[in-house]
Structures are given as structure tokens and as C-alpha cells.
Design a protein around this motif. Structure first.
Motif, PDB file in Angstrom:
ATOM      1  N   SER A  92       0.824  -1.201   0.000  1.00  0.00           N
ATOM      2  CA  SER A  92       0.000   0.000   0.000  1.00  0.00           C
ATOM      3  C   SER A  92       0.866   1.262   0.000  1.00  0.00           C
ATOM      4  N   ALA A  93       1.918   1.274   0.824  1.00  0.00           N
ATOM      5  CA  ALA A  93       2.824   2.428   0.873  1.00  0.00           C
ATOM      6  C   ALA A  93       3.583   2.575  -0.436  1.00  0.00           C
ATOM      7  N   ALA A  94       3.944   1.454  -1.052  1.00  0.00           N
ATOM      8  CA  ALA A  94       4.640   1.497  -2.339  1.00  0.00           C
ATOM      9  C   ALA A  94       3.759   2.124  -3.405  1.00  0.00           C
ATOM     10  N   VAL A  95       2.480   1.744  -3.407  1.00  0.00           N
ATOM     11  CA  VAL A  95       1.549   2.301  -4.390  1.00  0.00           C
ATOM     12  C   VAL A  95       1.301   3.780  -4.118  1.00  0.00           C
ATOM     13  N   ASP A  96       1.225   4.166  -2.848  1.00  0.00           N
ATOM     14  CA  ASP A  96       1.066   5.584  -2.519  1.00  0.00           C
ATOM     15  C   ASP A  96       2.236   6.401  -3.066  1.00  0.00           C
ATOM     16  N   ALA A  97       3.441   5.848  -2.950  1.00  0.00           N
ATOM     17  CA  ALA A  97       4.617   6.544  -3.484  1.00  0.00           C
ATOM     18  C   ALA A  97       4.509   6.677  -4.990  1.00  0.00           C
ATOM     19  N   LEU A  98       4.069   5.625  -5.648  1.00  0.00           N
ATOM     20  CA  LEU A  98       3.912   5.654  -7.101  1.00  0.00           C
ATOM     21  C   LEU A  98       2.884   6.689  -7.515  1.00  0.00           C
ATOM     22  N   VAL A  99       1.754   6.745  -6.810  1.00  0.00           N
ATOM     23  CA  VAL A  99       0.690   7.703  -7.131  1.00  0.00           C
ATOM     24  C   VAL A  99       1.174   9.134  -6.948  1.00  0.00           C
ATOM     25  N   ASN A 100       1.880   9.388  -5.857  1.00  0.00           N
ATOM     26  CA  ASN A 100       2.270  10.752  -5.531  1.00  0.00           C
ATOM     27  C   ASN A 100       3.467  11.272  -6.315  1.00  0.00           C
ATOM     28  N   PHE A 101       4.354  10.358  -6.745  1.00  0.00           N
ATOM     29  CA  PHE A 101       5.603  10.798  -7.365  1.00  0.00           C
ATOM     30  C   PHE A 101       5.804  10.264  -8.778  1.00  0.00           C
ATOM     31  N   SER A 102       4.751   9.768  -9.412  1.00  0.00           N
ATOM     32  CA  SER A 102       4.914   9.175 -10.744  1.00  0.00           C
ATOM     33  C   SER A 102       5.389  10.184 -11.783  1.00  0.00           C
ATOM     34  N   ALA A 103       5.161  11.475 -11.552  1.00  0.00           N
ATOM     35  CA  ALA A 103       5.630  12.493 -12.506  1.00  0.00           C
ATOM     36  C   ALA A 103       7.147  12.491 -12.631  1.00  0.00           C
ATOM     37  N   LEU A 104       7.851  11.934 -11.621  1.00  0.00           N
ATOM     38  CA  LEU A 104       9.307  11.863 -11.714  1.00  0.00           C
ATOM     39  C   LEU A 104       9.738  10.936 -12.847  1.00  0.00           C
ATOM     40  N   VAL A 105       8.963   9.887 -13.095  1.00  0.00           N
ATOM     41  CA  VAL A 105       9.269   8.979 -14.200  1.00  0.00           C
ATOM     42  C   VAL A 105       8.856   9.615 -15.515  1.00  0.00           C
ATOM     43  N   GLY A 106       7.670  10.187 -15.544  1.00  0.00           N
ATOM     44  CA  GLY A 106       7.198  10.825 -16.765  1.00  0.00           C
ATOM     45  C   GLY A 106       5.911  11.586 -16.530  1.00  0.00           C
ATOM     46  N   GLU A 107       5.750  12.675 -17.259  1.00  0.00           N
ATOM     47  CA  GLU A 107       4.564  13.507 -17.093  1.00  0.00           C
ATOM     48  C   GLU A 107       3.505  13.204 -18.161  1.00  0.00           C
ATOM     49  N   GLY A 108       3.545  11.972 -18.668  1.00  0.00           N
ATOM     50  CA  GLY A 108       2.609  11.601 -19.724  1.00  0.00           C
ATOM     51  C   GLY A 108       1.314  11.010 -19.220  1.00  0.00           C
ATOM     52  N   GLY A 109       1.114  10.988 -17.899  1.00  0.00           N
ATOM     53  CA  GLY A 109      -0.106  10.436 -17.342  1.00  0.00           C
ATOM     54  C   GLY A 109      -0.028  10.373 -15.824  1.00  0.00           C
ATOM     55  N   ARG A 110      -1.073   9.823 -15.211  1.00  0.00           N
ATOM     56  CA  ARG A 110      -1.141   9.778 -13.751  1.00  0.00           C
ATOM     57  C   ARG A 110      -1.614   8.418 -13.265  1.00  0.00           C
ATOM     58  N   PHE A 111      -1.004   7.964 -12.164  1.00  0.00           N
ATOM     59  CA  PHE A 111      -1.459   6.763 -11.493  1.00  0.00           C
ATOM     60  C   PHE A 111      -2.427   7.146 -10.385  1.00  0.00           C
ATOM     61  N   ASN A 112      -3.330   6.246 -10.083  1.00  0.00           N
ATOM     62  CA  ASN A 112      -4.203   6.435  -8.936  1.00  0.00           C
ATOM     63  C   ASN A 112      -4.756   5.092  -8.514  1.00  0.00           C
ATOM     64  N   LYS A 113      -5.425   5.051  -7.385  1.00  0.00           N
ATOM     65  CA  LYS A 113      -6.026   3.802  -6.932  1.00  0.00           C
ATOM     66  C   LYS A 113      -7.505   4.037  -6.640  1.00  0.00           C
ATOM     67  N   VAL A 114      -8.271   2.960  -6.742  1.00  0.00           N
ATOM     68  CA  VAL A 114      -9.715   3.072  -6.603  1.00  0.00           C
ATOM     69  C   VAL A 114     -10.256   1.791  -5.982  1.00  0.00           C
ATOM     70  N   SER A 115     -11.258   1.930  -5.120  1.00  0.00           N
ATOM     71  CA  SER A 115     -11.952   0.761  -4.583  1.00  0.00           C
ATOM     72  C   SER A 115     -12.907   0.263  -5.652  1.00  0.00           C
ATOM     73  N   GLU A 116     -12.796  -1.006  -5.981  1.00  0.00           N
ATOM     74  CA  GLU A 116     -13.566  -1.544  -7.100  1.00  0.00           C
ATOM     75  C   GLU A 116     -14.067  -2.934  -6.737  1.00  0.00           C
ATOM     76  N   GLY A 117     -15.358  -3.050  -6.399  1.00  0.00           N
ATOM     77  CA  GLY A 117     -15.947  -4.356  -6.108  1.00  0.00           C
ATOM     78  C   GLY A 117     -15.219  -5.080  -5.000  1.00  0.00           C
ATOM     79  N   GLN A 118     -14.666  -6.244  -5.337  1.00  0.00           N
ATOM     80  CA  GLN A 118     -14.027  -7.098  -4.332  1.00  0.00           C
ATOM     81  C   GLN A 118     -12.565  -6.745  -4.078  1.00  0.00           C
ATOM     82  N   GLY A 119     -12.062  -5.710  -4.724  1.00  0.00           N
ATOM     83  CA  GLY A 119     -10.654  -5.390  -4.549  1.00  0.00           C
ATOM     84  C   GLY A 119     -10.353  -3.912  -4.629  1.00  0.00           C
TER      85      GLY A 119
END
Length: 332
Positions: A92-119
């Protein structure tokens, strides 16, 4: 279409170039020199990565190059973000880092997370258009391999979702991702994991090393386009308009003081940004059909109807009832 203002980390693009050549693709010498001329301490223009992907796409006769490249990329290709992710105590912390700092890899898009059904899903919203489907194949497979590298090779998603149309060889995707539930023509480009997977301990954690990586990531992110910071702050508020200043700062991994200063650098304050987002949400809710003032106040995090009424009058120059009468008159 290429983007002449956004940038990416050179190591990620150079890794893509290296894998393309290992697969036997012929990359124009001028493009190779242009990519190679950017040192790893600099940022590489997004336009160069777009051009590289277009060259790869033109030679991808079987439609599988995106998957083949994604299978070979490693966490180290993400520079500082890679080390920050690798030093995370759980998935979970790893994904939070990816979501918050993904622009460091590239500014061509954004990561995020979402509650979806069973996962819980980790999804990517691209802003690029060059070789879009191929790049998304690479990004999602690279994400899966990164999470398995962290949490163990036994980790598999419940399903993998693509916005693209079904390819000619869907079985290739099942083999690459290791699961049968691959879905196309979906609302998001997403990996869906079980909720319990997000709490997997992936690292005994070295707090000092992680703190250093976090500070470095924050400094690097600050050096990017200030408007990218604004867009990230606005995105968090749009997803959750009731966020307080303290909560937004935590989501962005900075202090409240830093948040205030960064927003001021962009000509904004937390109040003006939050107000704008709440105003837009209120108007969207009103367009969807009849809704009470009490419901609006609750949805937007106001203490009571009176506080919302004052805010609405400040936004629109008239109270809610007058606004609705005016809207009905305009519709007629």
C-alpha cells in the motif's frame, strides 16, 4: 501527437531503447543520439520518448512489442521513484509513493487507486496519444512485475483491465500477465488486487534510507513544472472535495507549510483551490437533478446548510433558490 513541454526521466527511456534494440528493432541513429545526449541528471523531453515509441510501433508487426518490453523493465529504471517504492514497508505504501511521485518517471499520465468491487485497483490515466495501446501494455505489465518483485512472485491480480479494444491475440496477454481474466474496452487501464494484498509486508524497512529517498523525491518533484503540482493537488480535491488542508498535505507527502508555499508559488491558496473544486462539484450535482441544500452541504463537507449557503452565494453572486430559478428560466 507529441508533447513539447512535458518531460521524463532519461533512464526509463534509455531502458526502452535498449530493450527495443535487443528485440532486433532498428532505431534511427539521430534519435538514438538525441536520447543518449541527455545525461541521467537531466530531464528528457517527452517528445523524444513519443518519437521512440512511434518507431517501435511502426516495426511491431505482431502487436506484442509493448508486452515484450514491459516484461524486461526493472524498478531501477525508475530512478529515485524506484528506490522510494523499493524502500516501502508494504504494498500500500509502495503504491502511494507511485501515485504521488509518478511524474518523476514521466509527465505523460497519472497513477491512482480506486476501490472496485471485491478489490482495490491501481490504474493509469494517460495524456499521451503516440503509440498509446503499446505503451499501456508496457506500463501495466511493468507495474505487475514491479509489485511481484516487491511482494513475491506468487502475487497475481484478480483481473487486468484495458480501455483498448481486444487485440488480435488475447491469449498473449493471458500468458504475459499470468491470469485468464484480462478485460478489454473497460473504463480504466487497471490492475485489480485483493484488498488483503495491499497490506503485504514487502520490506523490513530502513526508515533512514526511506526518509532520504522521500526528501530527494520531494525536491525533484518540486523542480518540475509548478502547474503539475497544481494539477495533482486539484486531482486529489476532485476525488475527495471534503479534504482539509492537513489531509491534502498528507496525501501529497508534504507539510501544511510546504503545501501553502507551493500553492502560493502557483498563485493560489488552499481555500481558493478548495472553493473552486467544491463549486464545480455543486454545479455538477445540481445538473444531475433535484438535490436539497442540506444534501449539497453534506456532500461538500460543510458544517451546516448556512455555511454552504454563504459559500454558494459567494461563488455565484446569488443564493441557491435564485440560481435554480435563473437556471429554469434559461432552459425555457
Amino acid at each position: 501527437m507529441t508533447n513539447t513541454t512535458h518531460s521524463v526521466t532519461p533512464s526509463f527511456t534509455k531502458a526502452i531503447l535498449a530493450q527495443a534494440e535487443l528485440l532486433g528493432l532498428k532505431i534511427p541513429p539521430l534519435l538514438k543520439r538525441a536520447i543518449g545526449s541527455i545525461s541521467n541528471e537531466q530531464r528528457l523531453p517527452m517528445a523524444l520518448q513519443d518519437a521512440l515509441w512511434l518507431e517501435i510501433e511502426a516495426q511491431d508487426h505482431a502487436g506484442v512489442m509493448g508486452l515484450e518490453i514491459g516484461a524486461k523493465l526493472q524498478p531501477g529504471h525508475f530512478d529515485t521513484l524506484g528506490y522510494l517504492v523499493l524502500s516501502s514497508p508494504d504494498l500500500s505504501a509502495a503504491v502511494d509513493a507511485l501515485v504521488n511521485f509518478s511524474a518523476l518517471v514521466g509527465e505523460g499520465g497519472r497513477f491512482n487507486k480506486v476501490s472496485e468491487g471485491q478489490g482495490i485497483g491501481l490504474y493509469y490515466e494517460p495524456t499521451f496519444s503516440a503509440a498509446k495501446d503499446m505503451r499501456l501494455d508496457t506500463i501495466l505489465l511493468c507495474l505487475l512485475n514491479g509489485t511481484r518483485w516487491l511482494a513475491g512472485q506468487s502475487l497475481l491480480p484478480l483481473s487486468v483491465h484495458f480501455q483498448r479494444a481486444a487485440p488480435a491475440q488475447p491469449d498473449v496477454y493471458r500468458q504475459a500477465f499470468g491470469i485468464s481474466d484480462i478485460r478489454f474496452e473497460q473504463p480504466r487501464n487497471m490492475l485489480l488486487f485483493k484488498r488483503s494484498d495491499w497490506q503485504k509486508i514487502v520490506n523490513p524497512a530502513n526508515p533512514a534510507f526511506r526518509a532520504n529517498m522521500l526528501a530527494l523525491a520531494q525536491r525533484q518533484l518540486k523542480s518540475l513544472n509548478p502547474q503539475d503540482f497544481m494539477a495533482r493537488a486539484e486531482q486529489f480535491l476532485e476525488q475527495d472535495p471534503v479534504l482539509t488542508r492537513e489531509q491534502l498535505a498528507k496525501r501529497m507527502w508534504i507539510s501544511e507549510r510546504q503545501l501553502n508555499r507551493r500553492l502560493a508559488d502557483c498563485g493560489h491558496s488552499f481555500k481558493t483551490l478548495s472553493d473552486q473544486v467544491k463549486k464545480n462539484h455543486a454545479l455538477q450535482l445540481l445538473k444531475q437533478g433535484p438535490i436539497s441544500q442540506a444534501a449539497l452541504a453534506f456532500c461538500l463537507g460543510y458544517a451546516d446548510e448556512s455555511a454552504f449557503a454563504k459559500a454558494f452565494k459567494r461563488w455565484m453572486g446569488m443564493g441557491l433558490r435564485a440560481y435554480l430559478r435563473h437556471a429554469i428560466k434559461e432552459a425555457d
